[in-house]
Design an enzyme around this catalytic site. Structure first.
Site, PDB file in Angstrom:
ATOM      1  N   LYS A  98       2.787 125.594  34.139  1.00 40.16           N
ATOM      2  CA  LYS A  98       3.612 126.683  33.606  1.00 40.16           C
ATOM      3  C   LYS A  98       3.896 126.486  32.117  1.00 40.16           C
ATOM      4  O   LYS A  98       3.770 127.416  31.333  1.00 40.16           O
ATOM      5  CB  LYS A  98       4.949 126.763  34.369  1.00 40.16           C
ATOM      6  CG  LYS A  98       4.809 127.040  35.850  1.00 40.16           C
ATOM      7  CD  LYS A  98       6.164 127.274  36.496  1.00 40.16           C
ATOM      8  CE  LYS A  98       7.072 126.062  36.481  1.00 40.16           C
ATOM      9  NZ  LYS A  98       6.798 125.055  37.495  1.00 40.16           N
ATOM     10  N   ARG A 155      15.154 129.710  40.382  1.00 36.71           N
ATOM     11  CA  ARG A 155      14.625 128.827  41.420  1.00 36.71           C
ATOM     12  C   ARG A 155      15.299 129.082  42.760  1.00 36.71           C
ATOM     13  O   ARG A 155      14.885 128.528  43.762  1.00 36.71           O
ATOM     14  CB  ARG A 155      14.859 127.373  41.033  1.00 36.71           C
ATOM     15  CG  ARG A 155      13.670 126.697  40.354  1.00 36.71           C
ATOM     16  CD  ARG A 155      14.111 125.284  40.008  1.00 36.71           C
ATOM     17  NE  ARG A 155      13.075 124.334  39.839  1.00 36.71           N
ATOM     18  CZ  ARG A 155      12.549 123.980  38.663  1.00 36.71           C
ATOM     19  NH1 ARG A 155      12.893 124.616  37.580  1.00 36.71           N
ATOM     20  NH2 ARG A 155      11.668 123.014  38.604  1.00 36.71           N
ATOM     21  N   ARG A 163       0.713 112.819  34.254  1.00 39.56           N
ATOM     22  CA  ARG A 163       1.634 113.213  33.197  1.00 39.56           C
ATOM     23  C   ARG A 163       2.730 112.159  33.036  1.00 39.56           C
ATOM     24  O   ARG A 163       3.171 111.867  31.935  1.00 39.56           O
ATOM     25  CB  ARG A 163       2.252 114.586  33.549  1.00 39.56           C
ATOM     26  CG  ARG A 163       3.186 115.115  32.478  1.00 39.56           C
ATOM     27  CD  ARG A 163       3.560 116.569  32.723  1.00 39.56           C
ATOM     28  NE  ARG A 163       4.644 116.699  33.692  1.00 39.56           N
ATOM     29  CZ  ARG A 163       5.119 117.875  34.131  1.00 39.56           C
ATOM     30  NH1 ARG A 163       4.583 119.003  33.704  1.00 39.56           N
ATOM     31  NH2 ARG A 163       6.107 117.914  34.991  1.00 39.56           N
ATOM     32  N   ARG A 184       8.992 110.960  31.898  1.00 37.69           N
ATOM     33  CA  ARG A 184       9.938 111.612  32.818  1.00 37.69           C
ATOM     34  C   ARG A 184      10.053 110.813  34.098  1.00 37.69           C
ATOM     35  O   ARG A 184       9.060 110.577  34.790  1.00 37.69           O
ATOM     36  CB  ARG A 184       9.463 113.035  33.141  1.00 37.69           C
ATOM     37  CG  ARG A 184       9.732 114.012  32.032  1.00 37.69           C
ATOM     38  CD  ARG A 184       9.210 115.376  32.355  1.00 37.69           C
ATOM     39  NE  ARG A 184       9.715 115.926  33.624  1.00 37.69           N
ATOM     40  CZ  ARG A 184       9.503 117.173  34.002  1.00 37.69           C
ATOM     41  NH1 ARG A 184       8.804 117.995  33.229  1.00 37.69           N
ATOM     42  NH2 ARG A 184       9.983 117.588  35.151  1.00 37.69           N
ATOM     43  N   ARG A 210      10.479 117.155  44.899  1.00 43.47           N
ATOM     44  CA  ARG A 210      10.472 118.389  44.108  1.00 43.47           C
ATOM     45  C   ARG A 210       9.635 119.471  44.793  1.00 43.47           C
ATOM     46  O   ARG A 210       9.976 120.638  44.760  1.00 43.47           O
ATOM     47  CB  ARG A 210       9.970 118.108  42.684  1.00 43.47           C
ATOM     48  CG  ARG A 210      11.071 117.485  41.823  1.00 43.47           C
ATOM     49  CD  ARG A 210      10.502 116.666  40.690  1.00 43.47           C
ATOM     50  NE  ARG A 210       9.897 117.477  39.647  1.00 43.47           N
ATOM     51  CZ  ARG A 210       8.958 117.009  38.808  1.00 43.47           C
ATOM     52  NH1 ARG A 210       8.508 115.774  38.920  1.00 43.47           N
ATOM     53  NH2 ARG A 210       8.475 117.788  37.871  1.00 43.47           N
TER      54      ARG A 210
HETATM   55  P1  AMP Z   1      11.105 121.460  35.536  1.00 44.05           P
HETATM   56  O1  AMP Z   1      10.903 120.913  34.158  1.00 44.05           O
HETATM   57  O2  AMP Z   1      11.081 122.947  35.559  1.00 44.05           O
HETATM   58  O3  AMP Z   1      10.198 120.821  36.543  1.00 44.05           O
HETATM   59  O4  AMP Z   1      12.603 121.057  35.949  1.00 44.05           O
HETATM   60  C1  AMP Z   1      13.002 119.719  36.069  1.00 44.05           C
HETATM   61  C2  AMP Z   1      14.337 119.605  36.776  1.00 44.05           C
HETATM   62  O5  AMP Z   1      15.342 120.347  36.064  1.00 44.05           O
HETATM   63  C3  AMP Z   1      14.390 120.183  38.198  1.00 44.05           C
HETATM   64  O6  AMP Z   1      13.881 119.289  39.151  1.00 44.05           O
HETATM   65  C4  AMP Z   1      15.882 120.417  38.353  1.00 44.05           C
HETATM   66  O7  AMP Z   1      16.569 119.216  38.568  1.00 44.05           O
HETATM   67  C5  AMP Z   1      16.282 120.926  36.968  1.00 44.05           C
HETATM   68  N1  AMP Z   1      16.136 122.405  36.884  1.00 44.05           N
HETATM   69  C6  AMP Z   1      15.292 123.106  36.078  1.00 44.05           C
HETATM   70  N2  AMP Z   1      15.412 124.436  36.274  1.00 44.05           N
HETATM   71  C7  AMP Z   1      16.344 124.581  37.231  1.00 44.05           C
HETATM   72  C8  AMP Z   1      16.906 125.713  37.897  1.00 44.05           C
HETATM   73  N3  AMP Z   1      16.509 126.965  37.620  1.00 44.05           N
HETATM   74  N4  AMP Z   1      17.866 125.482  38.847  1.00 44.05           N
HETATM   75  C9  AMP Z   1      18.264 124.251  39.137  1.00 44.05           C
HETATM   76  N5  AMP Z   1      17.758 123.143  38.581  1.00 44.05           N
HETATM   77  C10 AMP Z   1      16.813 123.293  37.618  1.00 44.05           C
END
Ligand code: AMP
Length: 368
Positions: free
Chosen positions: A192, A267, A306, A312, A324
């Protein structure tokens, strides 16, 4: 077109149509209430023009009373009734006609009707100039309706947007925004972020990745960062309210934007609803939700790779990665239905080169 505060409104209902709608109500009231000396209970502030034009055309004896009940905050009905100015004269035993400018959720009635019942009125009826059947959530019958309208936010002829617009002789509605808003969707590791970087340039959109915003806040040790960290490190979702407030703040920082690519948001269904409501207040909406589809095993491989360079914590451990995916499947994938019901869901094959996937995405976006 006119501008009130920060928003644009376009002409919607002419003076002649308003007059005709009022006549429709008056004709019936003159038949049904001419000899009943009704009390017109005018709901302030918005109904004062309607009440004035309506009551001037009423043929029998009548009295008037005013009541103030506030439930609007900006553009959306908050559902909370905040102020009430009492009714006068004595309503006991009287026929009361409640005069409303507009009925949308119907939340204000509950308070008014409670008061009327306490006062011991003989009967009450509701007369409104405008009625939004799609927004109405209550069961009280609306006895007299001037005009049924769509679920648009309107101003003019007594109705305001944050205080302005009441003096307009015609009714205007919020002009739909030309913003293009996309939700880029897909499991962690689907690409994404990579695709959003290309798409934002091509379509001149702003990219908001909630994950990136959280990581930025953690790095800078802000209050938001410390709130989010424990959830993120475990691969759990940050609580909805924290995330929604953060997202709104990010959008508000860019009032001139052509539109947004939302990445990692929404989400959950409640985030999706909050986003719809928030955009609707701006006359905008989500144009499409595009899901990048990739098989899980390929994703785990990509994420571990990654993790070697990204630093991370949630990319370095297979169990956190699996968690996740689990979050994605149990909470997030519901969103597919949410957008599919609105005919806004588009699945795109996410296996292939970056360029191949970009061109598949563009094919969809160009139709939106
Ligand atoms: P991502 O970089 O999109 O994979 O997000 C990494 C982490 O950020 C997720 O596993 C959540 O802990 C938090 N996070 C990101 N976006 C959201 C969201 N819309 N709602 C809740 N937690 C989020």
């Amino acid at each position: 077109m006119i501008k009130l505060h920060d928003l644009f409104f376009e002409k919607y209902i002419s003076e002649a149509e308003i007059n005709q709608a009022i006549n429709g109500v008056v004709v019936r009231l003159n038949v049904e209430y001419k000899d009943k000396n009704p009390v017109f209970l005018i709901v302030l502030n918005g109904a004062f023009f309607f009440a004035s034009d309506l009551i001037k055309r009423f043929d029998g004896d009548c009295e008037m009373s005013f009541i103030k009940v506030a439930s609007y905050d900006g553009l959306s009905s908050s559902g909370e009734i905040t102020t009430v100015m009492g009714a006068d004269p004595v309503l006991k035993g009287r026929s009361v006609i409640i005069i409303e400018d507009i009925v949308d959720s119907g939340n204000t009635f509950e308070t008014i009707i409670e008061i009327l019942e306490q006062e011991g009125v003989a009967e009450y009826k509701i007369a409104t100039l405008f009625y939004k059947p799609k927004a109405y959530k209550k069961n009280f019958p609306i006895d007299y309706i001037g005009l049924e309208i769509e679920n648009d936010f309107i101003v003019g002829y007594g109705l305001d947007y944050n205080g302005l617009g009441r003096n307009l002789r015609e009714v205007y509605k919020l002009k739909p925004s030309r913003m293009k808003n996309l939700v880029l969707f897909g499991p962690p590791g689907a690409g994404k972020g990579t695709q959003a970087d290309v798409l934002k340039e091509k379509y001149n959109l702003l990219h908001i990745s909630t994950g990136d915003v959280f990581r930025y806040n953690i790095k800078n040790e802000t209050e938001l960062g410390s709130l989010a960290k424990s959830f993120m490190d475990q691969g759990d979702l940050v609580p909805d309210q924290v995330t929604i407030d953060m997202l709104k703040a990010e959008v508000e920082k860019n009032p001139e934007a052509n539109g947004f690519i939302f990445d990692g948001f929404p989400r959950t269904e409640s985030q999706a609803k909050a986003l719809d409501d928030f955009l609707a207040e701006k006359g905008a909406s989500i144009n499409g939700m595009i899901a990048i589809e990739v098989p899980e095993n390929l994703l785990v491989e990509r994420l571990l790779k990654r993790g070697e360079t990204s630093g991370r914590a949630d990319d370095q451990d297979e169990s956190k990665i699996r968690n996740r995916f689990n979050e994605y499947e149990t909470k997030t994938a519901i969103l597919k239905n949410y957008y599919a019901e609105q005919n806004k869901y588009y699945g795109v094959d996410g296996v292939g080169s970056i360029e191949e996937i970009t061109s598949r995405l563009c094919e969809v976006i160009d139709t939106l």
